[in-house]
Motif scaffolding. Structure first.
Motif, short mmCIF file in Angstrom:
data_model
loop_
_atom_site.label_atom_id
_atom_site.label_comp_id
_atom_site.label_asym_id
_atom_site.label_seq_id
_atom_site.Cartn_x
_atom_site.Cartn_y
_atom_site.Cartn_z
N THR A 22 0.86 -1.18 0.00
CA THR A 22 0.00 0.00 0.00
C THR A 22 0.89 1.23 0.00
O THR A 22 2.01 1.20 0.51
CB THR A 22 -0.94 0.06 1.23
N ARG A 63 0.67 5.67 0.45
CA ARG A 63 -0.11 6.80 0.91
C ARG A 63 -0.34 7.74 -0.26
O ARG A 63 0.60 8.17 -0.92
CB ARG A 63 0.68 7.52 2.01
N GLY A 64 -1.58 8.04 -0.55
CA GLY A 64 -1.90 8.98 -1.62
C GLY A 64 -1.27 10.34 -1.36
O GLY A 64 -0.99 10.72 -0.23
N GLU A 122 3.21 5.87 -6.08
CA GLU A 122 2.59 4.85 -6.93
C GLU A 122 3.23 4.83 -8.32
O GLU A 122 3.31 3.78 -8.96
CB GLU A 122 1.07 5.02 -7.01
N GLU A 153 -2.04 -0.73 -9.69
CA GLU A 153 -3.03 -0.34 -8.69
C GLU A 153 -4.25 -1.24 -8.83
O GLU A 153 -4.78 -1.43 -9.93
CB GLU A 153 -3.46 1.12 -8.87
N ARG A 200 -8.30 1.34 -3.98
CA ARG A 200 -8.01 2.59 -3.30
C ARG A 200 -9.11 2.83 -2.28
O ARG A 200 -10.29 2.69 -2.58
CB ARG A 200 -7.98 3.71 -4.34
N PRO A 252 -10.47 5.88 -0.24
CA PRO A 252 -10.35 7.32 -0.07
C PRO A 252 -10.26 7.73 1.40
O PRO A 252 -10.99 7.20 2.25
CB PRO A 252 -11.64 7.87 -0.70
N ARG A 277 -5.56 11.14 3.53
CA ARG A 277 -5.00 10.66 2.27
C ARG A 277 -5.62 9.32 1.89
O ARG A 277 -6.02 8.53 2.74
CB ARG A 277 -3.48 10.46 2.40
N ASP A 278 -5.62 9.06 0.60
CA ASP A 278 -6.08 7.75 0.11
C ASP A 278 -5.03 6.70 0.46
O ASP A 278 -3.83 6.98 0.49
CB ASP A 278 -6.25 7.76 -1.40
N GLU A 279 -5.50 5.48 0.69
CA GLU A 279 -4.60 4.33 0.79
C GLU A 279 -4.75 3.57 -0.53
O GLU A 279 -5.85 3.17 -0.91
CB GLU A 279 -4.97 3.43 1.96
N ILE A 280 -3.63 3.43 -1.23
CA ILE A 280 -3.63 2.83 -2.56
C ILE A 280 -3.03 1.43 -2.47
O ILE A 280 -1.93 1.26 -1.97
CB ILE A 280 -2.82 3.70 -3.55
N TYR A 281 -3.77 0.44 -2.96
CA TYR A 281 -3.31 -0.95 -2.95
C TYR A 281 -2.73 -1.28 -4.32
O TYR A 281 -3.34 -1.00 -5.35
CB TYR A 281 -4.49 -1.89 -2.65
#
Length: 176
Positions: free
Chosen positions: A129, A131-132, A137, A147, A150, A152, A163-167
């Protein structure tokens, strides 16, 4: 690009733990997305670090990149997925390159070493993951990560700073 010497599950001597904690502290204070918000001290990080390192060598695996002087330049943890149903993949956790080594390609070397070590363990995919709002990314996409989801505003750095958590996932079995 300078070459690093990578060791999976090195002996966690008190000196190495101190060096890893110092790296974590310096990365955090430089704005790195590694679980803390600056300013932090080594004592702020030590409890979390010791707990993370306690799992290494058994469930999780610590991968450390040492520079030419034998000092910690970068490191990460390959985390157990928590179930035999997911034993074919690992989480990539706490990815960090010491700030004094930024811009030398060490992050890419670290991630390639993680993929190589994971393949040797029979792992088929790596998940992480980010942090947006950090742009990391793009770095991981350049290394084969895609990706896949996500959430939000999942990460709250401070009131009003969510912040978004992006997987992201890298399917190692699809690469040669």
């Amino acid at each position: 690009m300078l070459e690093l010497h990578f060791v999976t599950d090195p002996q966690l001597t008190p000196e190495l733990v101190d060096e890893l904690v110092d790296c974590w502290t310096d990365v955090s204070n430089a704005g790195g997305s590694v679980g803390f918000v600056p300013p932090v001290t080594a004592s702020d990080i030590r409890e979390t670090a010791v707990a993370a390192f306690a799992r290494c060598g058994d469930l999780d695996h610590l991968l450390v990149g040492f520079d030419a002087e034998g000092r910690v330049a970068c490191w990460l943890i390959l985390g157990d997925a928590g179930s035999w149903l997911r034993s074919h993949w690992r989480w990539v956790l706490r990815v960090m390159v010491h700030p004094k080594h930024q811009g030398r390609g060490y992050g890419s070397q670290l991630m390639r070493a993680a993929a190589e070590a994971s393949r040797a363990m029979g792992v088929e995919a790596l998940h992480l993951t980010v942090r947006g709002g950090t742009g990391t990314e793009r770095f991981y996409a350049g290394l084969g990560y895609t990706e896949v989801g996500r959430i939000p505003k999942a990460i709250r750095l401070a009131p009003g700073d969510d912040r978004d958590e992006i997987y992201m996932v890298n399917r190692l079995s699809l690469q040669s």
